[in-house]
Design a protein around this motif. Sequence first.
Motif, mmCIF file in Angstrom:
data_model
loop_
_atom_site.group_PDB
_atom_site.id
_atom_site.type_symbol
_atom_site.label_atom_id
_atom_site.label_comp_id
_atom_site.label_asym_id
_atom_site.label_seq_id
_atom_site.Cartn_x
_atom_site.Cartn_y
_atom_site.Cartn_z
ATOM 1 N N TYR A 72 7.513 -3.966 0.430
ATOM 2 C CA TYR A 72 7.598 -2.555 0.037
ATOM 3 C C TYR A 72 8.659 -2.354 -1.043
ATOM 4 N N LEU A 73 9.869 -2.842 -0.788
ATOM 5 C CA LEU A 73 10.965 -2.628 -1.733
ATOM 6 C C LEU A 73 10.718 -3.354 -3.054
ATOM 7 N N GLY A 74 10.150 -4.558 -2.986
ATOM 8 C CA GLY A 74 9.833 -5.282 -4.217
ATOM 9 C C GLY A 74 8.771 -4.559 -5.028
ATOM 10 N N THR A 75 7.771 -3.993 -4.368
ATOM 11 C CA THR A 75 6.735 -3.251 -5.078
ATOM 12 C C THR A 75 7.303 -1.983 -5.703
ATOM 13 N N VAL A 76 8.209 -1.318 -4.988
ATOM 14 C CA VAL A 76 8.869 -0.127 -5.553
ATOM 15 C C VAL A 76 9.595 -0.496 -6.846
ATOM 16 N N LEU A 77 10.329 -1.602 -6.825
ATOM 17 C CA LEU A 77 11.036 -2.048 -8.028
ATOM 18 C C LEU A 77 10.064 -2.336 -9.169
ATOM 19 N N LEU A 108 7.874 -8.308 9.456
ATOM 20 C CA LEU A 108 9.122 -8.014 8.745
ATOM 21 C C LEU A 108 8.945 -8.138 7.237
ATOM 22 N N ALA A 109 7.980 -8.943 6.822
ATOM 23 C CA ALA A 109 7.721 -9.097 5.383
ATOM 24 C C ALA A 109 7.284 -7.792 4.747
ATOM 25 N N SER A 110 6.893 -6.797 5.556
ATOM 26 C CA SER A 110 6.500 -5.507 4.988
ATOM 27 C C SER A 110 7.668 -4.843 4.264
ATOM 28 N N TYR A 111 8.901 -5.077 4.733
ATOM 29 C CA TYR A 111 10.063 -4.430 4.107
ATOM 30 C C TYR A 111 10.349 -4.963 2.707
ATOM 31 N N TRP A 137 0.838 -1.210 0.000
ATOM 32 C CA TRP A 137 0.000 0.000 0.000
ATOM 33 C C TRP A 137 0.874 1.262 0.000
ATOM 34 N N THR A 138 1.864 1.290 0.867
ATOM 35 C CA THR A 138 2.712 2.475 0.971
ATOM 36 C C THR A 138 3.498 2.706 -0.314
#
Length: 223
Positions: A154-159, A148-151, A72-73
């Motif tokens: 998040y980074l995978g979605t950004v990519l 912890l899976a949020s990190y 989401w973020t």
Amino acid sequence: MLSSLAYKEWLKLRYVFWVPFLFIALALGDALITFRHVNEIIGPLMLWLDAVFYDKVFFDSLLPAGVFCGIWTALFQFVPECQGKRLRLLFHLPVRHRVSLYFIIFTGLLICSAGLLVSLGGLSLLVAHYLPREMVIRSVLTALPWMLASYPAYLGTVLLIVEPLWTRKFLLGILTVLFLKPFFASEIPGAYQHSILSFALLTLLWLFPLDVLANRFKRGARW
């Protein structure tokens, strides 16, 4: 310049940053109802036996909370940045491109961290109301990988959002899913207590492809 970047992040997130916390609150509310129901139906002794000896988890509603928070973020931070190739403007600001990019990413990771603290803090209070202290620690260790899976989420979605090539988007999507699976691989409470630090450190690997992608953007290259 950093104040301007912070204001821009506030404009993007001010109406939506609270949604993951609402999701967490609903998940904790569901866990509370489950604890109360079990406690009233079978009694506190059987509740204790179910939790300690039969490894039952009464707060699995929190399981998707971390991934939801990260995805989401990332969506509301980077989808606006990638419309009309606005992201390229970051590399023409009077600051280093890493400073601009990682400031945005740090903001997103800060929201993920807040979600982690709120969820685990709420879970601790909830479990402590019904079970002894040892079960509080065990419950936190059980839910910690989920949050912890949020990190990496998040980074995978950004990519996925920033990457312009669809073939790479597809591969990055597969890698993100495969990376996230171990965070949810075991249903045994406290199963990750000896490996949780390794999971936390592995999430930092996702910063490397982001840095590579940023350098590609700076050069104006697609490869």
